[in-house]
Design an enzyme around this catalytic site. Structure first.
Site, PDB file in Angstrom:
ATOM      1  N   LYS A 107       2.832 -39.789 -11.570  1.00 25.94           N
ATOM      2  CA  LYS A 107       1.609 -39.002 -11.680  1.00 25.94           C
ATOM      3  C   LYS A 107       1.911 -37.518 -11.484  1.00 25.94           C
ATOM      4  O   LYS A 107       2.232 -37.068 -10.385  1.00 25.94           O
ATOM      5  CB  LYS A 107       0.571 -39.417 -10.633  1.00 25.94           C
ATOM      6  CG  LYS A 107      -0.803 -38.805 -10.967  1.00 25.94           C
ATOM      7  CD  LYS A 107      -1.760 -38.744  -9.806  1.00 25.94           C
ATOM      8  CE  LYS A 107      -1.619 -37.504  -8.976  1.00 25.94           C
ATOM      9  NZ  LYS A 107      -1.931 -36.238  -9.667  1.00 25.94           N
ATOM     10  N   GLU A 147       0.076 -32.403   4.580  1.00 26.42           N
ATOM     11  CA  GLU A 147      -1.208 -33.064   4.811  1.00 26.42           C
ATOM     12  C   GLU A 147      -1.352 -34.325   3.932  1.00 26.42           C
ATOM     13  O   GLU A 147      -1.696 -35.404   4.414  1.00 26.42           O
ATOM     14  CB  GLU A 147      -2.300 -32.042   4.460  1.00 26.42           C
ATOM     15  CG  GLU A 147      -3.703 -32.507   4.652  1.00 26.42           C
ATOM     16  CD  GLU A 147      -4.691 -31.575   3.915  1.00 26.42           C
ATOM     17  OE1 GLU A 147      -4.269 -30.494   3.428  1.00 26.42           O
ATOM     18  OE2 GLU A 147      -5.858 -31.956   3.834  1.00 26.42           O
ATOM     19  N   GLU A 186       8.809 -35.356   0.321  1.00 21.10           N
ATOM     20  CA  GLU A 186       9.381 -34.009   0.328  1.00 21.10           C
ATOM     21  C   GLU A 186       8.205 -33.060   0.475  1.00 21.10           C
ATOM     22  O   GLU A 186       7.385 -32.936  -0.433  1.00 21.10           O
ATOM     23  CB  GLU A 186      10.165 -33.776  -0.974  1.00 21.10           C
ATOM     24  CG  GLU A 186      11.194 -32.687  -0.838  1.00 21.10           C
ATOM     25  CD  GLU A 186      10.692 -31.369  -1.341  1.00 21.10           C
ATOM     26  OE1 GLU A 186      10.191 -30.573  -0.490  1.00 21.10           O
ATOM     27  OE2 GLU A 186      10.781 -31.120  -2.544  1.00 21.10           O
ATOM     28  N   CYS A 216       8.531 -24.676  -1.829  1.00 23.67           N
ATOM     29  CA  CYS A 216       8.470 -25.291  -0.498  1.00 23.67           C
ATOM     30  C   CYS A 216       9.554 -24.754   0.431  1.00 23.67           C
ATOM     31  O   CYS A 216       9.376 -24.740   1.638  1.00 23.67           O
ATOM     32  CB  CYS A 216       8.556 -26.802  -0.607  1.00 23.67           C
ATOM     33  SG  CYS A 216       9.868 -27.349  -1.687  1.00 23.67           S
ATOM     34  N   GLU A 226       2.195 -22.668   6.105  1.00 18.97           N
ATOM     35  CA  GLU A 226       2.775 -22.483   4.769  1.00 18.97           C
ATOM     36  C   GLU A 226       1.732 -21.798   3.884  1.00 18.97           C
ATOM     37  O   GLU A 226       0.644 -22.329   3.672  1.00 18.97           O
ATOM     38  CB  GLU A 226       3.168 -23.839   4.169  1.00 18.97           C
ATOM     39  CG  GLU A 226       3.813 -23.693   2.804  1.00 18.97           C
ATOM     40  CD  GLU A 226       4.367 -25.009   2.261  1.00 18.97           C
ATOM     41  OE1 GLU A 226       3.629 -26.008   2.235  1.00 18.97           O
ATOM     42  OE2 GLU A 226       5.545 -25.020   1.852  1.00 18.97           O
TER      43      GLU A 226
HETATM   44  P1  NAP Z   1      -1.035 -31.633  -2.805  1.00 16.71           P
HETATM   45  O1  NAP Z   1      -2.478 -31.935  -2.704  1.00 16.71           O
HETATM   46  O2  NAP Z   1      -0.138 -32.119  -1.737  1.00 16.71           O
HETATM   47  O3  NAP Z   1      -0.561 -32.198  -4.237  1.00 16.71           O
HETATM   48  C1  NAP Z   1       0.656 -32.817  -4.543  1.00 16.71           C
HETATM   49  C2  NAP Z   1       0.445 -34.072  -5.370  1.00 16.71           C
HETATM   50  O4  NAP Z   1      -0.264 -35.032  -4.614  1.00 16.71           O
HETATM   51  C3  NAP Z   1      -0.394 -33.841  -6.626  1.00 16.71           C
HETATM   52  O5  NAP Z   1       0.076 -34.673  -7.663  1.00 16.71           O
HETATM   53  C4  NAP Z   1      -1.763 -34.284  -6.169  1.00 16.71           C
HETATM   54  O6  NAP Z   1      -2.601 -34.647  -7.225  1.00 16.71           O
HETATM   55  C5  NAP Z   1      -1.426 -35.459  -5.305  1.00 16.71           C
HETATM   56  N1  NAP Z   1      -2.473 -35.831  -4.351  1.00 16.71           N
HETATM   57  C6  NAP Z   1      -3.426 -35.053  -3.802  1.00 16.71           C
HETATM   58  N2  NAP Z   1      -4.223 -35.777  -2.994  1.00 16.71           N
HETATM   59  C7  NAP Z   1      -3.777 -37.048  -3.034  1.00 16.71           C
HETATM   60  C8  NAP Z   1      -4.198 -38.267  -2.435  1.00 16.71           C
HETATM   61  N3  NAP Z   1      -5.239 -38.318  -1.606  1.00 16.71           N
HETATM   62  N4  NAP Z   1      -3.511 -39.400  -2.706  1.00 16.71           N
HETATM   63  C9  NAP Z   1      -2.441 -39.370  -3.529  1.00 16.71           C
HETATM   64  N5  NAP Z   1      -2.009 -38.248  -4.141  1.00 16.71           N
HETATM   65  C10 NAP Z   1      -2.648 -37.094  -3.886  1.00 16.71           C
HETATM   66  O7  NAP Z   1      -0.829 -30.100  -2.964  1.00 16.71           O
HETATM   67  P2  NAP Z   1      -1.872 -29.030  -3.570  1.00 16.71           P
HETATM   68  O8  NAP Z   1      -3.268 -29.344  -3.155  1.00 16.71           O
HETATM   69  O9  NAP Z   1      -1.604 -28.922  -5.003  1.00 16.71           O
HETATM   70  O10 NAP Z   1      -1.410 -27.706  -2.835  1.00 16.71           O
HETATM   71  C11 NAP Z   1      -1.852 -27.462  -1.511  1.00 16.71           C
HETATM   72  C12 NAP Z   1      -0.733 -26.936  -0.657  1.00 16.71           C
HETATM   73  O11 NAP Z   1       0.320 -27.901  -0.621  1.00 16.71           O
HETATM   74  C13 NAP Z   1      -0.056 -25.704  -1.163  1.00 16.71           C
HETATM   75  O12 NAP Z   1      -0.724 -24.544  -0.835  1.00 16.71           O
HETATM   76  C14 NAP Z   1       1.276 -25.795  -0.502  1.00 16.71           C
HETATM   77  O13 NAP Z   1       1.203 -25.316   0.801  1.00 16.71           O
HETATM   78  C15 NAP Z   1       1.560 -27.267  -0.480  1.00 16.71           C
HETATM   79  N6  NAP Z   1       2.447 -27.711  -1.587  1.00 16.71           N
HETATM   80  C16 NAP Z   1       3.735 -28.001  -1.292  1.00 16.71           C
HETATM   81  C17 NAP Z   1       4.596 -28.406  -2.306  1.00 16.71           C
HETATM   82  C18 NAP Z   1       6.024 -28.729  -2.035  1.00 16.71           C
HETATM   83  O14 NAP Z   1       6.830 -28.746  -2.951  1.00 16.71           O
HETATM   84  N7  NAP Z   1       6.397 -29.034  -0.810  1.00 16.71           N
HETATM   85  C19 NAP Z   1       4.143 -28.500  -3.607  1.00 16.71           C
HETATM   86  C20 NAP Z   1       2.808 -28.216  -3.887  1.00 16.71           C
HETATM   87  C21 NAP Z   1       1.976 -27.817  -2.849  1.00 16.71           C
HETATM   88  P3  NAP Z   1      -3.617 -33.575  -7.907  1.00 16.71           P
HETATM   89  O15 NAP Z   1      -2.951 -32.270  -7.952  1.00 16.71           O
HETATM   90  O16 NAP Z   1      -3.805 -34.133  -9.238  1.00 16.71           O
HETATM   91  O17 NAP Z   1      -4.835 -33.612  -7.083  1.00 16.71           O
END
Ligand code: NAP
Ligand code: MG
Length: 492
Positions: free
Chosen positions: A187, A243, A263, A297, A396
């Site tokens: 996904k 989270e 990760e 990240c 972050e």
């Molecule tokens: P995120 O919510 O953690 O998204 C990462 C992946 O998880 C996406 O494919 C997302 O899908 C999916 N996801 C979200 N909620 C989920 C759930 N309840 N169950 C299963 N999968 C779920 O990250 P974000 O909201 O895009 O970004 C928020 C913050 O996360 C950023 O500001 C940053 O601090 C952090 N982040 C970290 C990384 C990293 O590489 N460590 C990457 C991205 C973001 P959808 O996007 O389709 O909702």
């Protein structure tokens, strides 16, 4: 031969559907969502939106491909050949794929072309080479027995990836899963689904049997959650926020106790000692935080600078930051593009406000970059005189915002650098070799860079200590994420 410039129109898909069992299909619900270009706000494509029912169908297809049919009986070398062919096709279509990620994510084309795509191809080639080199062992047990281990694929794997490096995160996940013989339901992030779907076409073209890789764009709380809590998924691999990583683990625990690798986020200390090559360290600090708009990240978001060089260092850093060309991601001269979404831009701006309110000094930036265009552009931002207790030093931000922190004693910088719930990466700049190695050992992080920043190689492990994750990606280490070990006893 000069390569033709690819226009958005020439790379955007006419239809963006779900890949299930080797076919591109509509979502069972018929629902779709739009994916916008963060540099302009315009819609790039209308994409089928997967939900629970589609996840069920994809998992069934992946299970069938795992247990029956050509993939289940394929010898390891043939599997490697398929992965090689896939890597070749990605290389042949590199321009197109780079353009797609630039359009969907907002990152500059010079990075997607020169950084992301080469790393993607490298990763796929690297794991293609591993497919026929995964071996068990014979163990000298007591008694009249032959004892040996089999390394077997874990089974059907759910992979959930973020939007910051859409293709690269897909490659990091697909490479080891396919090399080991697993089948996959992937996904992509809702913000950046397009390049994964194009990869799906190339996987079919390479000759992967139906059901081996299924690709389901959709939202996290619906499609993502259905995958993480599915009773017939053997393992879930996730990259994203700490989270949501926590939620993934909870869903795995509450369903079938599927294996989990994570990760997650980081708040890396980047420590500059007074004996460092300052030119190199300034450039490293710039790459460390402004690469990929800071949406990384392992970004060096906490910059520890020793007192005696502090002012000069920050002056030079400011000059560099202010010379960064921010704007149209498709322009080959652009160095920093748009943040991925309005939501992400707002989050970053919220952190800037919090830094100002807490009394940190804005050395440059700290606001939206309206001159760069109507999209979600930020100004490269440096906060000085940041205290460890401030929110901008603890959380972050995931944007082009660095928090500069003073220190006077190296041991103190290491201690404060380690004082975080994260532990993904860290860096140190010094010309003293002995000091460098000693500090590298003391830093509690999965990756430590010495006199460099943000270097990666498919062969070198990447992953986090503490709340930055579980397991390692890349290298031979990632293979373990996708393998079960079976001990076989034979009476002699
Ligand atoms: P995120 O919510 O953690 O998204 C990462 C992946 O998880 C996406 O494919 C997302 O899908 C999916 N996801 C979200 N909620 C989920 C759930 N309840 N169950 C299963 N999968 C779920 O990250 P974000 O909201 O895009 O970004 C928020 C913050 O996360 C950023 O500001 C940053 O601090 C952090 N982040 C970290 C990384 C990293 O590489 N460590 C990457 C991205 C973001 P959808 O996007 O389709 O909702
Ligand atoms: Mg998009």
């Amino acid at each position: 031969m000069a390569t033709a410039v690819l226009t958005p129109e020439s790379v955007l898909p006419k239809q963006a559907k779900l890949l299930i069992n080797g076919e591109f299909v509509d979502a069972a619900s018929g629902k779709t969502f739009e994916t916008p270009n963060p540099a302009t706000g315009e819609t790039l494509a209308v994409v089928a939106e997967a939900d629970k029912e589609d996840v069920d169908r994809a998992v069934k297809a992946a299970r069938k491909a795992f247990e029956e049919g050509p993939w289940s009986g394929m010898n390891a070398r043939a599997r490697g050949r398929l992965l090689h062919r896939f890597a070749e096709l990605v290389a042949e279509n590199a321009e197109e794929l780079a353009t797609l990620d630039t359009l969907d994510n907002g990152k500059p084309i010079r990075e997607t072309k020169n950084v992301d795509l080469p790393l993607v191809i490298d990763c796929l080639e690297y794991y293609a080479g591993w497919a026929d080199k995964i071996e068990g062992e014979t163990i000298p047990v007591s008694g009249p027995f032959l004892n040996y281990t089999l390394k077997e694929p874990v089974g059907v794997v759910g992979q959930i990836i973020p939007w910051n490096f859409p293709l690269l995160m897909a490659a990091w996940k697909l490479g080891p899963a396919l090399a080991t013989g697993c089948t996959v339901v992937l996904k992509p992030a809702e913000q950046t689904p397009l390049s994964a779907l194009r990869l799906g076409e190339l996987l079919c073209e390479a000759g992967f049997p139906p059901g081996v890789v299924n690709i389901l764009p959709g939202y996290g709380p619906t499609a993502g959650a259905a995958l993480a809590s599915h009773m017939d998924v053997d393992k879930v691999a996730f990259t994203g926020s700490t989270e949501i990583g926590r939620l993934i683990m909870e869903m795995a625990a509450k369903s079938n106790l599927k294996k989990v690798t994570l990760e997650l986020g980081g708040k890396a200390p980047n420590i500059v000692l007074p004996d460092a090559d300052l030119d190199a360290a300034v450039k490293g600090a710039v790459t460390g935080i402004f690469f990929n708009q800071g949406e990384v990240c392992c970004a060096g978001s906490r910059l520890f600078v020793e007192d005696s060089i502090h002012d000069e260092f920050l002056n030079r850093l400011k000059k560099h930051a202010e010379s960064i060309q921010v704007g149209n991601p498709l322009d080959p001269n652009t160095q920093m593009g748009a943040q991925v979404s309005e939501e992400q831009l707002e989050r970053i701006l919220g952190y800037c406000e919090s830094g100002k309110k807490d009394g940190a000094k804005v050395l440059t930036g700290g606001e939206r970059n309206t001159a760069a265009g109507s999209g979600y552009f930020m100004k490269p931002t440096i906060f000085a005189e940041v205290k460890d207790s401030m929110k901008i030093a603890r959380e972050e931000i995931f944007g082009p915002v660095v928090s500069a922190i003073r220190f006077s004693e190296t041991g103190d910088a290491i201690q404060r650098g380690n004082r975080t719930s994260y532990g993904l990466s860290a860096a140190v700049w010094t010309s003293d070799v002995k000091k460098a190695h000693n500090i590298a050992r003391k830093l509690r992080a999965g990756v430590v860079w010495v006199n460099t920043y943000n270097v990666f190689d498919a062969a070198s492990p990447f992953g986090g200590y503490k709340e930055s994750g579980i397991g390692r990606e890349l290298g031979k280490h990632a293979l373990a994420n996708y393998l079960e070990t079976k001990s076989v006893w034979v009476a002699l």
